[in-house]
Motif scaffolding. Structure first.
Motif, mmCIF file in Angstrom:
data_model
loop_
_atom_site.group_PDB
_atom_site.id
_atom_site.type_symbol
_atom_site.label_atom_id
_atom_site.label_comp_id
_atom_site.label_asym_id
_atom_site.label_seq_id
_atom_site.Cartn_x
_atom_site.Cartn_y
_atom_site.Cartn_z
ATOM 1 N N GLU A 513 11.099 2.340 1.926
ATOM 2 C CA GLU A 513 10.323 3.381 2.611
ATOM 3 C C GLU A 513 9.193 3.692 1.792
ATOM 4 O O GLU A 513 9.250 3.665 0.502
ATOM 5 N N ARG A 515 5.342 5.683 1.265
ATOM 6 C CA ARG A 515 4.571 6.837 1.532
ATOM 7 C C ARG A 515 3.355 6.648 0.608
ATOM 8 O O ARG A 515 3.193 6.345 -0.569
ATOM 9 N N HIS A 523 6.693 4.706 6.181
ATOM 10 C CA HIS A 523 6.517 3.492 6.645
ATOM 11 C C HIS A 523 7.515 2.600 6.310
ATOM 12 O O HIS A 523 8.026 2.521 5.095
ATOM 13 N N LYS A 524 8.095 1.872 7.185
ATOM 14 C CA LYS A 524 9.462 1.245 6.731
ATOM 15 C C LYS A 524 8.979 -0.313 6.541
ATOM 16 O O LYS A 524 8.115 -0.732 7.230
ATOM 17 N N LEU A 541 5.672 -4.491 5.026
ATOM 18 C CA LEU A 541 5.734 -3.349 6.094
ATOM 19 C C LEU A 541 6.150 -3.942 7.423
ATOM 20 O O LEU A 541 5.605 -4.996 7.845
ATOM 21 N N ASN A 542 7.126 -3.114 8.330
ATOM 22 C CA ASN A 542 7.280 -3.486 9.440
ATOM 23 C C ASN A 542 6.071 -3.675 10.494
ATOM 24 O O ASN A 542 6.189 -4.220 11.423
ATOM 25 N N LYS A 543 4.941 -2.464 10.259
ATOM 26 C CA LYS A 543 3.802 -2.590 10.995
ATOM 27 C C LYS A 543 2.899 -2.487 10.233
ATOM 28 O O LYS A 543 2.817 -2.108 8.921
ATOM 29 N N TYR A 545 -0.423 -1.280 8.083
ATOM 30 C CA TYR A 545 -0.813 -0.020 7.948
ATOM 31 C C TYR A 545 -2.571 0.217 8.142
ATOM 32 O O TYR A 545 -3.148 -0.675 7.805
ATOM 33 N N ASN A 584 -0.145 -5.691 5.804
ATOM 34 C CA ASN A 584 1.215 -5.800 6.005
ATOM 35 C C ASN A 584 2.038 -6.198 4.662
ATOM 36 O O ASN A 584 3.559 -5.911 4.472
#
Length: 834
Positions: A513, A515, A523-524, A541-543, A545, A584
Motif C-alpha cells: 500500500e 501513500r 494506492h494498492k 501500482l494497480n492503477k 497514479y 504505475n
C-alpha cells in the motif's frame, strides 16, 4: 651493429651458430645469395667480430627496468636482471662461449633504459613531423587488444626446450634450406627460416643438426625424419612446426635426445610459450566466468528431445534464476525453456540459434503466475504482439531474455594442464581426466543454452506505447504457464564461492500500500524486487497514479507485517528515483538517515535469511567435480563478446577480449580495424573526453552500488569506409531525446550499411582462484621468474569486465520495423563510398 648491417639482422642471426664451422662460407653463400658481394663481406666480418671471446664484466645496475642480481660465469661476476640473464644464456648457447655477441645482446634487451630512450627520441622525431598521424595512431593502438579463447591452449605431452642450433633441411627431391632451430622436444621441432619456404605441409623432411655434429656423435649421413605440420609467418620470417615421422624411427637419436633434454633443461631453458598462453587464458576465465551475467543451462539430448538438466549460477546471473522463483521459492526456469522453443531453436542454422522471449508475472492470492512469449510465437497474429508487449511492459515484472543455443560435448569438461605428466606426480594427477562417475552424469549433454536478461528502461517505455484493446486481454491466457503442470526442475549448480560478493536484486512479490506526499489516499499494488541491502525497491501500482511523483512515498507491507514482530513495516519511507510514463511502475530508494532505518534493517534481515534459497548450503557436491566440469564446458563455448579492463592511472582500458561463437555482427564490427588475433574497441570508448564517459563513470557506479550496470549502444556501421571514425558511428540509447530520434538513427544506419544494437553490461571482477593457476605459475617461475612476475602483475591489474550482447533484432521489433527489414539488416551492405 652499424646502420648498414641492421637490414641483414636476420641473416646474421642464422650465421651466428655456424661461425666456427668449416662450412661457414658455404652457408653464408647459400643464405645470402641475393646480397651484393661487398655487403656479404661486411656480414661475414660482423659475425666474426661477434664471435670473438669477450672479457668484459656486465653490470646493468641502474641501467635496466628490473632488479639486478649477482651472476657468476667462468669466474667473472656480472650483475644482471632476469631478462638479461635469459638473453645471456640464450646467446651462450648460440656462440658456445662468452663472446662480444653475447655481451652486446645483453646490453640491448627491451627493458634497457638507453634503448627505451632512443626509441622515445626516434618516436618524438616522427611525431614532430607527423603530429596528426601520431595522435590518431596512439588512440587506435590503445584500444587494440588480443583475443583469447578461454581454456583453449596446447597441452604438451613432452617438455620442449629452447634450442638454437644450425640445421639443414632436405626434402625427398634433395632440395635443401638452411635454418636455425628454435625449440625441440622428443616429438617435435620448430625451425626458423629467413627465406621463402619451398616445402609443403604434410611432406616428410629430413633434418641434419649441423650445429651439433662436432659436439655429439650424430649420424651425419642420414637426416632425422620429420613431418611438416604447419608453416607460421611472423616478423618477416617463416617458422616450420615439425613432428617426428613415425615411419622413420631412429632409436639412437631418440635416446640421445632424451638424455640431452634431461641433462640440459636448466642450461637451455624449457620453452613455456604454451604454459604462458594457458595461464593468460585461465586468468581471463577467472575474471569472466564468476561475474558473467549470462546464465548457462546444460541440455541433454534424449532420443531427439531436449531436456534442460543443469543451470550454473554465479553472483550476477542468479537474478535470472530468482526472477523465475515462485512464492514457495521453487525455481520455474523451465517455463522459459519450453520444449517447443527448444525445438524451434534447434531447427535454426547453427549461427542463428537465438530467440528473444518476453515475460511478466501476475500475483493473485499470493501466488505467482508466469507469462512468457517468444517473438516467433507472437508473430502468429498481430493482435497477440500488441496486447502482450503493450500490456506486459506496463508491469514491474516485465523482462526481455535473449536465449542462444550452441553445441557442446562432455569431453570439454576435461581441462588438463599445459604441462606434461613427466614433470611430476602432482602434475600427472591434475592431468587425469574426470572420474567415470562424473562423466556418466554428463554423457548425454549435447547443447548449451545461454540466457541473458537484456531488459532496458528505454525498451520497456517504448513497448508501453503499443496500443491494444483491453477486450483482447483474454489472448494472454495462451501464454500463461499452468501451475498445475509444472515442468521438471533444473538442478542448480553454483560456481565456487568468490570472496567479493556482488549484490543482486531479490524477488519480493507481495501486496503493498502506498501513500504519496503524506496524503491519506491509499494506492494498492505489488512489490517486484528489492536490492542492495534493502536500499532499493521496485513496485507496481494497480492503477496509474495521476498526481505528482516528485516527493516522498510511504510504503506499507500488510502481509509481511503478519510474519514479523521485530519491525514495523507499515510506514516505510522511500524516495522516488524513477517512474515510467504511465506512473504505475516506481523505482524507490530507502530514505537515508534515521527515517529510512526501519526499511534498511528489515530488508537486510530478510535478504540475509533468504540469500541461500537457490544455493546448495554446503560446499559438498552431489558428484565431486561437477561444478568445475560445467564451468569448463561453459567457458569453452562463450556465445557473445566480452572484454576485460585494467586500470592505468585514472583510466580503465581494455586488456583482452573473449570472442563469442554466435556473435557474427559484433565480431565483424570489432575485428574490421584490427590485425589478425586482435579486436579494436576504440568505438566503445569514443565518449572518453566527455564529462561523464560511460566506461569510466560506469565502473565507478558499479563499485559504489556494488551492482552490474546496463546500457544500450546503437551503432551505424558502414564497412566500406576506410576511416574507423566514419565507418563506426556509436551512440548510447539514453543520449537520444526521444524515440523519433532513435528510429531516424536506425533508418539512416540501415541505409548506409548496417544497424547494430548492443546491450552493454559492466561488472567489476572478483579475486582469482589461485588453486587453478598455481601449478603452472610455479612451473614458469622455475625457469623464468620475470615472466611469472609479469603475468601476476597483469592478473592483479584486471578491474572490470564488459559483456556485449547483440540485441539488434529485438530493438528493431521494438521500434516497429518489419520482418523484411530485420532480415535485410542481417546482411552487411556495401554502400561503395570511400
Amino acid at each position: 651493429m652499424s646502420q648498414d648491417l641492421k637490414q641483414y639482422a636476420d641473416i646474421i642471426e642464422q650465421l651466428k651458430p655456424m661461425v666456427e664451422e668449416p662450412e661457414f662460407n658455404q652457408v653464408l653463400l647459400q643464405i645470402a645469395s641475393d646480397v651484393p658481394k661487398e655487403k656479404r663481406f661486411l656480414i661475414k666480418m660482423e659475425v666474426k667480430r661477434l664471435a670473438k671471446p669477450c672479457m668484459r664484466i656486465i653490470d646493468l645496475r641502474g641501467n635496466v627496468d628490473g632488479k639486478c642480481n649477482k651472476y657468476v660465469h667462468e669466474g667473472r661476476t656480472h650483475y644482471m636482471d632476469d631478462v638479461a640473464i635469459d638473453k645471456f644464456e640464450e646467446q651462450l648457447r648460440v656462440f658456445g662461449r662468452y663472446t662480444y655477441g653475447v655481451y652486446e645482446a645483453v646490453q640491448n634487451t627491451e627493458n634497457n633504459f638507453r634503448l627505451m630512450r632512443e626509441k622515445e627520441l626516434q618516436q618524438e622525431r616522427v611525431d614532430k613531423e607527423h603530429p596528426e598521424l601520431k595522435r590518431r595512431s596512439a588512440v587506435l593502438e590503445q584500444f587494440k587488444v588480443p583475443t583469447v579463447n578461454l581454456l583453449d591452449y596446447q597441452q604438451r605431452t613432452t617438455e620442449r626446450m629452447n634450442f638454437a642450433v644450425a640445421v639443414e633441411i632436405f626434402n625427398s627431391a634433395h632440395q635443401s634450406v638452411r635454418g636455425l632451430s628454435v625449440d625441440i622436444s622428443l616429438e617435435g621441432l620448430q625451425v626458423k627460416l629467413a627465406k621463402e619456404v619451398i616445402f609443403n605441409v604434410g611432406e616428410t623432411l629430413f633434418i641434419y643438426f649441423r650445429g651439433l655434429e662436432n659436439e655429439f656423435a650424430l649420424d651425419t649421413k642420414n637426416g632425422i625424419a620429420y613431418k611438416l605440420v604447419k608453416i607460421i609467418a611472423k616478423n618477416d620470417a617463416n617458422y616450420l612446426a615439425l613432428q617426428r615421422d613415425s615411419d622413420f624411427p631412429n632409436v639412437v637419436f631418440e635416446r640421445f635426445l632424451e638424455n640431452f633434454i634431461h641433462g640440459n633443461k636448466r642450461r637451455y631453458k624449457v620453452n613455456m610459450n604454451n604454459t604462458i598462453e594457458a595461464i593468460t587464458s585461465k586468468i581471463c576465465e577467472q575474471y569472466f566466468s564468476p561475474r558473467s551475467p549470462t546464465l548457462p543451462v546444460f541440455v541433454d539430448d534424449i532420443s531427439g528431445t531436449l531436456v534442460p538438466r543443469f543451470a550454473m549460477m554465479n553472483e550476477v546471473n542468479r537474478e535470472t534464476l530468482q526472477y523465475w522463483q515462485d512464492e514457495e521459492n521453487v525455481c520455474r526456469l523451465n517455463f522459459l525453456l519450453t520444449p517447443e522453443r527448444l525445438t524451434r531453436l534447434l531447427g535454426k542454422s547453427n549461427e542463428a540459434r537465438e530467440s528473444f522471449v518476453f515475460s511478466f508475472t501476475h500475483l493473485q492470492n499470493d501466488k505467482v503466475y508466469f507469462y512468457s512469449a517468444s517473438y516467433e510465437e507472437l508473430l502468429q497474429k498481430e493482435v497477440l504482439t500488441r496486447v502482450f508487449l503493450g500490456f506486459g511492459s506496463k508491469k514491474a515484472s516485465w523482462r526481455v531474455f535473449k536465449i542462444t543455443l550452441t553445441n557442446m560435448s562432455p569431453e570439454q569438461a576435461h581441462i588438463p594442464l599445459s604441462i606434461p605428466d613427466s614433470v611430476g606426480s602432482k602434475v600427472k594427477k591434475l592431468n587425469h581426466p574426470p572420474s567415470a562417475r562424473l562423466m556418466s552424469k554428463l554423457k548425454n549433454l549435447r547443447y548449451l543454452l545461454h540466457i541473458t536478461d537484456v531488459t532496458s528502461v528505454t525498451g520497456q517505455e517504448t513497448y508501453n506505447e503499443f496500443k491494444f484493446n483491453r477486450d483482447n486481454l483474454a489472448h494472454l491466457r495462451a501464454f500463461g504457464h499452468p501451475r498445475n503442470r509444472p515442468p521438471s526442475n533444473i538442478q542448480i549448480v553454483r560456481f565456487k564461492y568468490e570472496e567479493q560478493r556482488i549484490e543482486s536484486r531479490y524477488q519480493l512479490r507481495t501486496q503493498i500500500e502506498a501513500r504519496f506526499n503524506y496524503q491519506d489516499i491509499v494506492h494498492k499494488g505489488i512489490s517486484e524486487d528489492i536490492s542492495v541491502n534493502g536500499l532499493g525497491l521496485r513496485v507496481e501500482l494497480n492503477k496509474e497514479y495521476t498526481g505528482s511523483l516528485e516527493g516522498r512515498v510511504e510504503v506499507a507491507f500488510p502481509r509481511l507485517q503478519k510474519i514479523t514482530a521485530n519491525f514495523d513495516v507499515m510506514n516505510l519511507q522511500y524516495d522516488i528515483i524513477y517512474h515510467n510514463v504511465q506512473k504505475n511502475i516506481l523505482h524507490l530508494k530507502a530514505v537515508p538517515g534515521e527515517e529510512g532505518k526501519s526499511a534498511r534493517h528489515f530488508f537486510e534481515e530478510l535478504i540475509k535469511k533468504n540469500r541461500g534459497n537457490l544455493k546448495v548450503e554446503s560446499d559438498e557436491e552431489e558428484v565431486p567435480g561437477m561444478g568445475h566440469a560445467l564451468r569448463c564446458i561453459n567457458a569453452r563455448n562463450a556465445t557473445s563478446l566480452s572484454f576485460l579492463m585494467g586500470k592505468e592511472g585514472a583510466r580503465y582500458t581494455p586488456q583482452a577480449c573473449i570472442i563469442g561463437k554466435q556473435d557474427e555482427r559484433i565480431t565483424t564490427l570489432t575485428t574490421n580495424f584490427a590485425e589478425r588475433g586482435q579486436v579494436n574497441l576504440e568505438f566503445f570508448f569514443r565518449d572518453r573526453k566527455q564529462d561523464s564517459p560511460f566506461v569510466q563513470s560506469g565502473i565507478k557506479s558499479v563499485k559504489l552500488e556494488n551492482m552490474p550496470l546496463r546500457q544500450e549502444l546503437f551503432i551505424s556501421f558502414d564497412i566500406s569506409q576506410q576511416d574507423p571514425r566514419m565507418a563506426i558511428i556509436p551512440r548510447y540509447a539514453h543520449k537520444f531525446e526521444d524515440n523519433d530520434q532513435r528510429r531516424a538513427f536506425i533508418r539512416e544506419a540501415m541505409a548506409r550499411g548496417q544497424f547494430i544494437a548492443i546491450h552493454v553490461m559492466l561488472t567489476t571482477t572478483g579475486k582469482p582462484d589461485m588453486t587453478m593457476l598455481q601449478t603452472e605459475f610455479n612451473y614458469v617461475t622455475m625457469y623464468a621468474v620475470h615472466r611469472a612476475r609479469e603475468l601476476e602483475k597483469n592478473m592483479w591489474a584486471m578491474a572490470a569486465c564488459s559483456h556485449l550482447i547483440d540485441v539488434t533484432d529485438e530493438v528493431l521489433v521494438r521500434y516497429g520495423f518489419s520482418i523484411e527489414d530485420i532480415t535485410a539488416n542481417k546482411t552487411l551492405k556495401m554502400t561503395g563510398s570511400h
